[in-house]
Write a protein that holds these residues in place. Structure first.
Motif, PDB file in Angstrom:
ATOM      1  N   GLU A  57      43.487  31.249   0.104  1.00  0.00           N
ATOM      2  CA  GLU A  57      44.070  32.216   1.046  1.00  0.00           C
ATOM      3  C   GLU A  57      44.336  31.588   2.403  1.00  0.00           C
ATOM      4  N   ALA A  58      43.488  30.626   2.791  1.00  0.00           N
ATOM      5  CA  ALA A  58      43.629  30.015   4.109  1.00  0.00           C
ATOM      6  C   ALA A  58      44.757  28.991   4.159  1.00  0.00           C
ATOM      7  N   ILE A  59      44.944  28.214   3.076  1.00  0.00           N
ATOM      8  CA  ILE A  59      45.946  27.148   3.174  1.00  0.00           C
ATOM      9  C   ILE A  59      47.096  27.263   2.185  1.00  0.00           C
ATOM     10  N   ARG A  60      46.947  28.040   1.141  1.00  0.00           N
ATOM     11  CA  ARG A  60      48.053  28.233   0.181  1.00  0.00           C
ATOM     12  C   ARG A  60      48.206  29.705  -0.177  1.00  0.00           C
ATOM     13  N   PRO A  61      48.390  30.568   0.834  1.00  0.00           N
ATOM     14  CA  PRO A  61      48.468  32.007   0.522  1.00  0.00           C
ATOM     15  C   PRO A  61      49.613  32.327  -0.436  1.00  0.00           C
ATOM     16  N   ASP A  62      50.630  31.446  -0.477  1.00  0.00           N
ATOM     17  CA  ASP A  62      51.759  31.697  -1.365  1.00  0.00           C
ATOM     18  C   ASP A  62      51.380  31.576  -2.843  1.00  0.00           C
ATOM     19  N   THR A  63      50.228  30.948  -3.124  1.00  0.00           N
ATOM     20  CA  THR A  63      49.859  30.766  -4.540  1.00  0.00           C
ATOM     21  C   THR A  63      48.728  31.694  -4.983  1.00  0.00           C
ATOM     22  N   VAL A  64      48.344  32.621  -4.130  1.00  0.00           N
ATOM     23  CA  VAL A  64      47.292  33.568  -4.520  1.00  0.00           C
ATOM     24  C   VAL A  64      47.806  34.451  -5.646  1.00  0.00           C
ATOM     25  N   ARG A  65      47.008  34.588  -6.718  1.00  0.00           N
ATOM     26  CA  ARG A  65      47.402  35.562  -7.737  1.00  0.00           C
ATOM     27  C   ARG A  65      46.200  36.443  -8.110  1.00  0.00           C
ATOM     28  N   GLN A  66      46.537  37.671  -8.367  1.00  0.00           N
ATOM     29  CA  GLN A  66      45.490  38.647  -8.667  1.00  0.00           C
ATOM     30  C   GLN A  66      44.862  38.356 -10.023  1.00  0.00           C
ATOM     31  N   PRO A  67      43.537  38.421 -10.132  1.00  0.00           N
ATOM     32  CA  PRO A  67      42.910  38.287 -11.454  1.00  0.00           C
ATOM     33  C   PRO A  67      43.337  39.463 -12.333  1.00  0.00           C
ATOM     34  N   PRO A  68      43.440  39.247 -13.651  1.00  0.00           N
ATOM     35  CA  PRO A  68      43.893  40.341 -14.515  1.00  0.00           C
ATOM     36  C   PRO A  68      42.938  41.536 -14.545  1.00  0.00           C
ATOM     37  N   PHE A  69      41.655  41.273 -14.313  1.00  0.00           N
ATOM     38  CA  PHE A  69      40.696  42.388 -14.367  1.00  0.00           C
ATOM     39  C   PHE A  69      40.002  42.544 -13.027  1.00  0.00           C
ATOM     40  N   GLU A  70      40.010  43.746 -12.530  1.00  0.00           N
ATOM     41  CA  GLU A  70      39.359  43.994 -11.240  1.00  0.00           C
ATOM     42  C   GLU A  70      37.862  44.148 -11.416  1.00  0.00           C
ATOM     43  N   LYS A  71      37.190  44.059 -10.292  1.00  0.00           N
ATOM     44  CA  LYS A  71      35.745  44.216 -10.272  1.00  0.00           C
ATOM     45  C   LYS A  71      35.373  45.617 -10.753  1.00  0.00           C
ATOM     46  N   VAL A  72      34.362  45.690 -11.597  1.00  0.00           N
ATOM     47  CA  VAL A  72      33.885  46.983 -12.094  1.00  0.00           C
ATOM     48  C   VAL A  72      32.581  47.288 -11.360  1.00  0.00           C
ATOM     49  N   LYS A  73      32.396  48.542 -10.994  1.00  0.00           N
ATOM     50  CA  LYS A  73      31.144  48.894 -10.333  1.00  0.00           C
ATOM     51  C   LYS A  73      30.006  48.821 -11.353  1.00  0.00           C
TER      52      LYS A  73
END
Lengths: 593, 194
Positions: A326-342
């Motif tokens: 996020e700090a140096i390559r924000p253009d390559t951030v991709r969302q993980p397929p599964f979000e955090k579950v409580k």
């Protein structure tokens, strides 16, 4: 893996950073090593003890004594190493800051293993600042190979520039494993002790000259660092230049392998000429460093460069590839397929069979609580015990209890006792007890003696009767020591004898003078059960009162109004639940256990 | 170019389940196969019955010792709740193997939280997972301590490392007197997905 690694003199080993430091000490001829255990540094001396018999290695009662003994050995011309966790360096800071003035006759390596993210620590201090404050040279490895190699580097820098060298690790270096090319041991002669009072007695007349030498040393080291192999520019895309060190370098390479990188290995003092050259060759500078803006503040102040560091990289917690991306390559951030579950939290807990459980159960039953300390027993704060209310640092339980009584008197102190492990007591609780006696405190100190430095994985200490290599050693007599400090009563009790535990604790808490209760029962790690045994429930006799749940035992859960014992977790030589059950519904066959 | 040929394995469970040994075996197999390997985990407070994780990465060149969220080819969980907790590490196209073991956290034991229906939660999210009856198998072999080796056997079918490397790795890393039962456990785990 059972053979000793000093038989392996070439090839590639898969080592943690800590194991690699031990290996580096062996290969580069270290003669003597001393340390107090502390996560994440502990395995360094453990590995020395296990694999490298050529090094005289010992557990010190605390980091300050460890530092002083290696200082003495260095004075006598031996190559030495001490290791500690970051907060351990606070304890050893007093000798370190003056050892910096005195310098090194035999090479001195001081390993500081910092814990960003506080996986097993009470603060997140960045000991790179300690290197700067004490004006010693500092090396920061970024993997196990460098951790090994930099021990040898540190020793030669130490001897060449007459300085202790701080080898600064972090949890991810200490506890990550990677491949390491190894070599044989290089034997180095112990030079022998020769008195040199101008060098080693820092009376003001000497110390002023020493300080001048230290300032000159820093300038020389900065020049040396500019051409030093472990400070290197990795040329790449010149639009962005990343200045980094330690494990942060790996994250930067992971997420932006094409970038221009200045990788710093010798980070105190900084290699100004090299940094200037790097900065002038890139369009934009960014700092990727964990913890405090150590590199950033110095470089920006010196070159007045407009660069980003902590504005993008988190100041708190551990870095990881996500935060660096996020700090140096924000253009390559991709969302993980599964979000955090409580999910329900799984906080650490006292082990099934833990001796401390009996002590906290009794304390809790007496509506008592404690000023606490650093060790497994810090977990006494967790429900259902809720029996620990303060923690600062090693030994503080005692001073804090005494201070509370000073402020609000014996009545205001209520049912508080000081809870401290035997290893922590020896580390820095003894002076607190002396203070209580000397200054008229009337509290109760509960020394929780499980005959082991346990939280760090089970090490010997001066009370266990064994040394680092497991050989017999003189055993400190805690009872005699406490009496000599001035305690009016010293009682020893098995914390798994709940009736006795509660009785002794009640009597001593009621005593209107200084007392010590030693709860003595070995840690479960020292015990090898002869056979499995677990508590069994007679459901007909159970009234569902949930008293067994007050033990907070991980082996007991409550389902359908009945306790359920997990046979995989129930510890063979523990019957606390049988003792507390008021109806006799729980039973356990402990014959011959 | 970077990262393409890397394999990421995220191993999780609770303190005492042999997670660190399991990650040693995966790493040793990768090392035997001539690959670069890194693994990372945390010791100390976290191991007192808490949630324990180990990141293992292997390939031609590994930089970060940590796996990024959403990039683990395999999530190998020795306990059901931990599988759900660490689900965000699973990569698109990755696979999850989870044991049949439930270990209540303290928060559940004291009644502050409920143990979730893990399979229902995974099904609801279309997670590609298999439940490995590792506890049943280990108990059948007369040693519940080999749960981790059963799980490794199953994992070995998915990971791109030849069987010869796995055998050598198990032999190297388990205590000699427990070797036979561990090899059996490994083979049983392997045959489940084989």
């Amino acid at each position: 893996m059972s053979r000793s690694l000093n038989e392996v003199v070439s090839g590639t080993l898969f080592l943690s950073g800590n194991e690699a430091v031990a290996r580096g000490a062996w290969e580069s001829g270290v003669h003597f090593a001393a340390a107090y255990p502390g996560t994440p540094s502990t395995e360094i001396l453990e590995a020395v003890g296990k694999h490298y018999a050529e090094i005289d290695a010992q557990w010190a009662p605390n980091e300050k004594v460890g530092m002083e003994t290696i200082a003495g050995a260095s004075f006598a011309g031996a190559r030495v190493l001490t290791a500690m966790k970051h907060v351990g360096l606070n304890v050893a800071a007093d000798p370190l800051f003056t050892l910096s003035y005195i310098g090194a006759t035999g090479g001195i390596v001081v390993v500081s293993a910092d814990d960003p993210g506080m996986h097993s620590s009470q603060n997140e201090q960045d000991n790179r600042l300690m290197a700067k404050a004490s004006k010693v040279a500092m090396l920061e490895p970024s993997d196990s190979q460098e951790a090994k190699d930099m021990v040898g580097e540190a020793l030669s820098i130490s001897e060449r520039f007459d300085t202790p060298v701080l080898l600064r690790l972090t949890t991810r270096i200490s506890h990550s494993k990677s491949l390491v090319d190894v070599g044989p041991r290089e034997e180095v002669e112990v030079k022998g002790y020769q008195a040199d009072i101008r060098k080693r007695v820092p009376i003001p007349a000497h110390a002023r000259l020493m300080h001048s030498r230290v300032e000159k040393r820093l300038l020389e080291l900065s020049e040396f660092g500019a051409a030093y192999a472990y400070n290197r520019i990795e040329e790449g895309d010149s639009s962005l230049g990343i200045i980094t060190s330690g494990v942060s370098y790996q994250y930067a390479k992971e997420v932006y392998p094409e970038a221009s990188i200045l990788k710093l290995g010798l980070t105190n003092p900084l290699p100004w000429d090299l940094i200037e050259r790097f900065i002038s060759g890139v369009d934009e500078v960014r700092f990727v460093e964990e913890g405090d803006p150590f590199l950033e503040e110095q470089v920006r102040a010196r070159f007045l460069v407009d660069a980003q560091g902590k504005s993008r990289v988190p100041l708190e917690g551990e870095l990881n590839p996500e935060t660096v991306r996020e700090a140096i390559r924000p253009d390559t951030v991709r969302q993980p397929p599964f979000e955090k579950v409580k999910t329900p939290l799984r906080p650490p807990a006292l082990c099934p069979g833990c001796p401390h459980r009996g002590a906290f159960y009794a304390l809790s039953k007496l509506s008592g609580s404690s000023t606490g300390d650093i060790g497994c027993y810090t977990l006494g704060l967790m429900p259902p015990h809720n029996a620990l209310e303060t923690t600062i640092c090693m030994g503080a339980a005692i001073g804090v209890l005494s201070g509370i009584e000073k402020a609000v008197g014996r009545e205001g102190m209520g049912n508080l006792v000081a809870a401290i492990g035997e290893s922590t007591f020896v580390h820095s609780g003894i002076t607190g007890l002396v203070d209580m006696a000397y200054n008229g405190s009337t509290g109760t100190v509960m020394i929780m003696d499980n005959s082991m430095t346990a939280m760090t994985g089970g090490q010997e200490n001066p009370t266990t009767g064994k040394n680092l290599r497991g050989e017999p050693a003189p055993k400190l007599d805690l009872e005699a020591l406490c009496l000599a400090c001035g305690a009016k009563a010293v009682r020893v009790v098995d914390p798994h004898d709940l009736e006795e535990m509660e009785k002794v604790l009640r009597e001593e808490m009621e005593r209107e003078e200084l007392s010590v209760v030693i709860t003595r029962r070995p840690c479960i790690m020292t015990y090898r059960p002869s056979r499995p045994a677990y508590a069994e429930l007679d459901a007909d006799q159970c009234v569902g009162c949930r008293i067994c749940m007050n033990l907070g035992c991980p082996a007991i859960s409550f389902e359908d109004d009945l306790p359920s014992i997990d046979p995989m977790l129930c510890w063979p030589n523990c019957d606390l639940c049988v003792q507390v059950c008021p109806t006799g519904a729980l039973s356990k066959d402990m014959e011959g256990i | 170019m970077d990262g393409m040929e890397l394999t990421n394995v995220f191993i999780c469970g609770t303190g005492g389940q042999g997670i660190l040994l399991a990650s040693e075996v995966v790493s040793a197999a990768a090392q035997s196969a001539g690959l670069d390997v890194k693994k990372s985990e945390v010791h100390g407070m976290a191991q007192r019955g808490g949630s324990v994780t180990s990141h293992v990465r292997f390939g031609s060149k590994v930089y970060s010792p940590l796996i990024e969220l959403g990039r683990s080819d395999l999530v190998l969980s020795m306990e059901k709740l931990e599988a759900l907790r660490w689900l965000p590490y699973l990569a698109p196209g990755g696979r999850m193997l989870m044991s049949d073991i439930r270990i209540n956290p303290l928060t559940v034991n004291v009644g502050d939280a409920e143990y979730p229906d893990v399979e229902a939660a995974l099904n609801a999210r279309d997670v590609p997972y298999d439940v490995i009856p590792a506890y049943e198998i280990a108990r059948g072999l007369g040693n519940v301590r080999v749960v981790n080796t059963v799980m490794l056997g199953a994992a070995s079918v998915i990971l791109p490392l030849g069987p010869e490397y796995w055998k050598e790795a198990v032999e190297q890393r388990v205590p000699p007197k427990a070797l036979k039962v561990n090899m059996e456990a490994f083979e049983k785990g392997r045959s489940l997905l084989g």
